[in-house]
Motif scaffolding. Structure first.
Motif, PDB file in Angstrom:
ATOM      1  N   TYR A 306      85.126 -31.274 -46.766  1.00 40.86           N
ATOM      2  CA  TYR A 306      86.388 -31.154 -46.055  1.00 40.86           C
ATOM      3  C   TYR A 306      86.936 -29.730 -46.161  1.00 40.86           C
ATOM      4  CZ  TYR A 306      88.175 -31.613 -50.819  1.00 40.86           C
ATOM      5  OH  TYR A 306      88.406 -31.424 -52.155  1.00 40.86           O
ATOM      6  N   ASN A 307      87.908 -29.440 -45.319  1.00 40.34           N
ATOM      7  CA  ASN A 307      88.591 -28.152 -45.331  1.00 40.34           C
ATOM      8  C   ASN A 307      89.528 -28.107 -46.540  1.00 40.34           C
ATOM      9  OD1 ASN A 307      90.697 -26.168 -44.801  1.00 40.34           O
ATOM     10  ND2 ASN A 307      89.844 -26.021 -42.737  1.00 40.34           N
ATOM     11  N   HIS A 308      89.352 -27.125 -47.390  1.00 43.01           N
ATOM     12  CA  HIS A 308      90.117 -27.068 -48.642  1.00 43.01           C
ATOM     13  C   HIS A 308      91.530 -26.515 -48.464  1.00 43.01           C
ATOM     14  CE1 HIS A 308      86.915 -27.776 -51.911  1.00 43.01           C
ATOM     15  NE2 HIS A 308      86.474 -28.257 -50.761  1.00 43.01           N
ATOM     16  N   PHE A 309      91.960 -26.331 -47.219  1.00 38.50           N
ATOM     17  CA  PHE A 309      93.337 -25.919 -46.955  1.00 38.50           C
ATOM     18  C   PHE A 309      94.199 -27.098 -46.496  1.00 38.50           C
ATOM     19  CE2 PHE A 309      90.939 -21.962 -46.376  1.00 38.50           C
ATOM     20  CZ  PHE A 309      91.665 -21.122 -47.216  1.00 38.50           C
ATOM     21  N   ASN A 310      93.588 -28.046 -45.747  1.00 38.63           N
ATOM     22  CA  ASN A 310      94.399 -29.128 -45.179  1.00 38.63           C
ATOM     23  C   ASN A 310      93.758 -30.516 -45.278  1.00 38.63           C
ATOM     24  OD1 ASN A 310      92.376 -28.955 -43.232  1.00 38.63           O
ATOM     25  ND2 ASN A 310      93.637 -27.702 -41.863  1.00 38.63           N
ATOM     26  N   GLY A 311      92.584 -30.605 -45.887  1.00 41.82           N
ATOM     27  CA  GLY A 311      91.947 -31.903 -46.068  1.00 41.82           C
ATOM     28  C   GLY A 311      91.209 -32.439 -44.861  1.00 41.82           C
ATOM     29  N   LYS A 312      91.178 -31.673 -43.777  1.00 43.56           N
ATOM     30  CA  LYS A 312      90.448 -32.118 -42.589  1.00 43.56           C
ATOM     31  C   LYS A 312      88.960 -32.207 -42.880  1.00 43.56           C
ATOM     32  CE  LYS A 312      93.008 -30.391 -38.555  1.00 43.56           C
ATOM     33  NZ  LYS A 312      92.910 -29.440 -37.416  1.00 43.56           N
TER      34      LYS A 312
END
Length: 393
Positions: A306-312
């Motif tokens: 997942y994207n470690h900035f927003n959880g996407k």
């Protein structure tokens, strides 16, 4: 001022669907003049709404009679909103819309539907096989035979629908012979190349190691890989369950589809060493997730990648980009990430794993699909099998 009398209509059940019939006047003999349109909408409430919208369209003068409707008008106003949209996924619609805009409408979009002829269809098929048909002006390669056939089949299916709905009497594509589609053997890595990939992968970040090893061991697709969540790791069974897919249509962003590409879900067994690798990778999962602000839309999901900035969840193409950079770093033969799926199947075939098992692991709907795709590998295995029989004397 005399109030204009409204049109009225009814809905008739036919074998091919429902027919909306609107009375728009009467002839000199007093018989009603009707305008009709077909629909396949299963909801009675929705059919009533379609009938009222049809009446409004007729009263406002927006209705285009089938006799004068162009191919483009039929596709955009009738076929796509009333049938194709209900039967196609987002990504499929995106690809087919591109084909309509770039290859189909410029050639036959302006032609009246009722005036399309078989000869025009033959000419259309010939034209899209030429070198100057690509959307990219700098790319002068001809379209592949499979793409040409896909484009023509789109037109044929749309016109067959027009025929079913009574808009045209016959399908002008009937009888047009498509070019022969030669089955292209899938690309895959040899066992020696996989060993080399593993040796270089050991130097890479753990998340990339896990991604590539899961792809090789399970034969999953990119969209299925990035859709994996912690709940899909079946530790007691030494397996991974694939039931979701991530797509990223243009302008719509990342979307979670609660089914796989071909709607076939299932679990795939994995080796113990891969489970151990994933377990290590997930050891600090909660601490890392707690440290980021997860978007509400994704808060209930625990994606492995997942994207470690927003959880996407990651986009499928982001996995591919990391993959090709990895290949370039170590000068490994360039194949698409999807080739790891073919590699997984090929390795199993060479180990004499039963084709039915491979079909289940790849989650193909039909045994024949697996056999067709890997027919060349099966032929090689058959050749090798012949050496099993020794000369008796």
């Amino acid at each position: 001022m005399t109030k204009k009398q409204r049109y009225f209509g009814n809905i008739e059940k036919l074998k091919t669907g429902w027919r909306l019939s609107v009375t728009v006047g009467y002839n000199e003999n007093g018989n009603p003049t009707r305008v009709r349109r077909m629909t396949k909408t299963k909801s009675a409430v929705q059919r009533e709404k379609e009938l009222m919208a049809f009446i409004d369209e007729l009263e406002n003068g927006d209705y285009v009679p089938p006799a004068t409707m162009t191919f483009k008008q039929f596709i955009e106003n009738e076929y796509i909103p009333k049938q194709a949209t209900q039967q196609q996924g987002i990504k499929t619609r995106e690809i087919r819309n591109s084909h309509f805009q770039n290859h189909i409408f410029p050639r036959i979009g302006h032609v009246q539907l009722s005036k399309l002829s078989t000869l025009q269809m033959v000419t259309f098929l010939h034209d899209i096989q030429q070198e100057d048909v690509r959307a990219d002006e700098d790319d002068k390669r001809p379209l592949s035979t499979s793409t040409v056939c896909d484009i023509f089949k789109m037109v044929r299916t749309a016109l067959e629908t027009a025929k079913t709905w009574g808009v045209i009497k016959s399908n002008p594509c009937t009888g047009v012979r498509l070019p022969s589609e030669r089955a292209k053997a899938p690309s895959y890595y040899t066992p020696e190349e996989i060993d080399f990939i593993y040796s270089k992968l050991a130097k890479e970040p753990l998340d990339l190691q896990v991604m590539i090893c899961i792809a090789i061991c399970t034969g999953c697709r990119e969209g299925e890989l990035v859709a994996l969540e912690r709940k899909h790791l079946l530790k007691d069974r030494l397996a991974i369950k694939f039931e979701n897919n991530i797509i990223a249509p243009t302008k719509l962003g990342v979307q979670l589809k609660e089914s796989t590409k071909n709607e076939m879900t299932g679990s795939v067994s994995i080796p113990k060493w891969l489970l151990d690798m994933i377990t290590v990778y997930l050891s600090d999962y909660d601490d890392v997730r707690d440290a980021i602000q997860i978007e509400e839309k994704w808060a209930s999901h625990e994606f492995l990648f997942y994207n470690h900035f927003n959880g996407k969840p990651l986009r499928p193409d982001s996995v591919y980009q990391r993959w090709i950079r990895f290949l370039a770093r170590y000068k490994i033969r360039h194949l698409k990430f999807h080739a790891l799926r073919h590699t997984s199947a090929t390795l199993l075939i060479k180990e004499n794993v039963h084709l039915k098992v491979i079909q289940q692991r790849l989650r193909h709907k039909k045994h024949a699909t697996t056999a067709d795709i890997y027919s060349h590998v099966l032929e090689e295995s058959d050749d090798n099998a012949a050496s099993t029989f020794k000369k008796p004397f």
